[in-house]
Design an enzyme around this catalytic site. Structure first.
Site, PDB file in Angstrom:
ATOM      1  N   CYS A 192       3.045   4.476   4.384  1.00 14.25           N
ATOM      2  CA  CYS A 192       3.213   3.256   5.192  1.00 14.25           C
ATOM      3  C   CYS A 192       4.328   2.615   4.685  1.00 14.25           C
ATOM      4  CB  CYS A 192       1.958   2.416   4.879  1.00 14.25           C
ATOM      5  SG  CYS A 192       2.206   0.586   5.840  1.00 14.25           S
ATOM      6  N   CYS A 198       3.904  -1.386   3.846  1.00 16.08           N
ATOM      7  CA  CYS A 198       3.263  -1.553   2.583  1.00 16.08           C
ATOM      8  C   CYS A 198       4.193  -1.711   1.540  1.00 16.08           C
ATOM      9  CB  CYS A 198       2.219  -0.380   2.715  1.00 16.08           C
ATOM     10  SG  CYS A 198       0.960  -0.292   3.914  1.00 16.08           S
TER      11      CYS A 198
END
Length: 297
Positions: free
Chosen positions: A31, A34
């Site tokens: 991600c 993230c």
């Protein structure tokens, strides 16, 4: 910052949030957003001087926890206080916005101590078990037909170790166990205490389970021992072991006992503004979802 798994979740998130806010970051290695917000959260944990604890959960590896929190996209950040989720956000917010979010709920430890001290006087009265029991006893005496008040009173007595008093308070509603889930929960708790009073050998039960993982009676007896010891999640874990192998064993006895424990451990719903839904206790939510996943599979 600490990495969270299903094994350490209860201790490092639920229990820890009773004394300190815990910021839970759901992320995954693939991600991109993230990777942007992760360093910001770690930096702020340091800058806030221990005012909150950062807990990171790899949603790929801990799908059960992600499901329990209803995570739909990552990053998802949830703030836990007193064992419950109180706020959160999704996406990679800039540092300023994350600070605004944190400042609504936590205060850096180097801040003004007077504000913290102002909140302290309220705690002793609310936390006094004797005062709480007296209040509950009065509620039952005032309205003996109020089963919710009686449930709270009997539960408080059992938590205080006053089993004989609890049994006396429970007696007037004992015949309602088949009609009320909460009364049934108390009946199963009292049954577990009676079973434990017979001094069954935990070592013998463990030996039986080790010899035959499908010895459901031994597993159920072990769950009753754990329930009598108020080891709620351990008891439910044992009952899940039965349900995963035989969902309807002994006329649904494992499932009914599991549900009873959920009734016992569910805390009172906090007051919220009209139109809002109070947050669900994280432990209750997690174990309710675990039961659903096993029963519906």
């Amino acid at each position: 910052m600490i990495e969270i798994t299903i094994e350490n979740f209860e201790q490092e998130v639920i229990a820890a949030s009773l004394s300190q806010p815990v910021l839970v970051d759901f992320w995954a290695p693939w991600c991109g957003p993230c990777k942007a917000i992760g360093p910001i959260l770690e930096k702020l944990e340091t800058e806030y001087g221990g005012a909150f604890k950062l807990a990171k959960i790899n949603s790929d590896e801990e799908q059960q926890l992600a499901g329990a929190f209803g995570v739909r996209s990552i990053p998802t950040v949830v703030l836990m206080k007193n064992g419950q989720p109180v706020d959160g956000f999704m996406g990679a917010l800039p540092e300023g916005k994350v600070r605004e979010f944190l400042d609504k709920h936590v205060q850096a430890l180097e801040g003004d101590e007077d504000e913290e001290q102002e909140a302290l006087p309220e705690e002793p009265a609310g936390a006094d078990p004797a005062a709480q029991l007296e209040k509950l006893q009065h509620a039952v005496a005032t309205d003996p037909a109020n089963d919710d008040s009686r449930f709270d009173y009997v539960k408080a007595l059992l938590l205080a170790g006053r089993e004989a008093d609890a049994r006396r308070a429970f007696e007037p509603v004992a015949n309602k166990a088949s009609l009320s889930r909460r009364i049934d929960a108390l009946a199963r708790w009292l049954d577990a205490l009676s079973f434990a009073a017979g001094s069954p050998s935990a070592a013998d039960l463990d030996a039986k389970i080790a010899a035959n993982r499908r010895d459901f009676q031994a597993r159920f007896d072990r769950a009753r021992l754990l329930l009598a010891q108020q080891r709620w999640t351990a008891a439910m874990d044992e009952l899940l072991e039965i349900l995963m192998r035989d969902k309807a064993w002994s006329e649904d006895l494992a499932r009914k006992t599991y549900i009873a424990i959920l009734e016992i451990i569910e805390p009172p719903k906090p007051k919220v503004a009209e139109g809002q839904v109070p947050p669900e206790d994280a432990t209750v939510a997690t174990y309710r979802r675990r039961l659903s996943s096993v029963v519906l599979s």
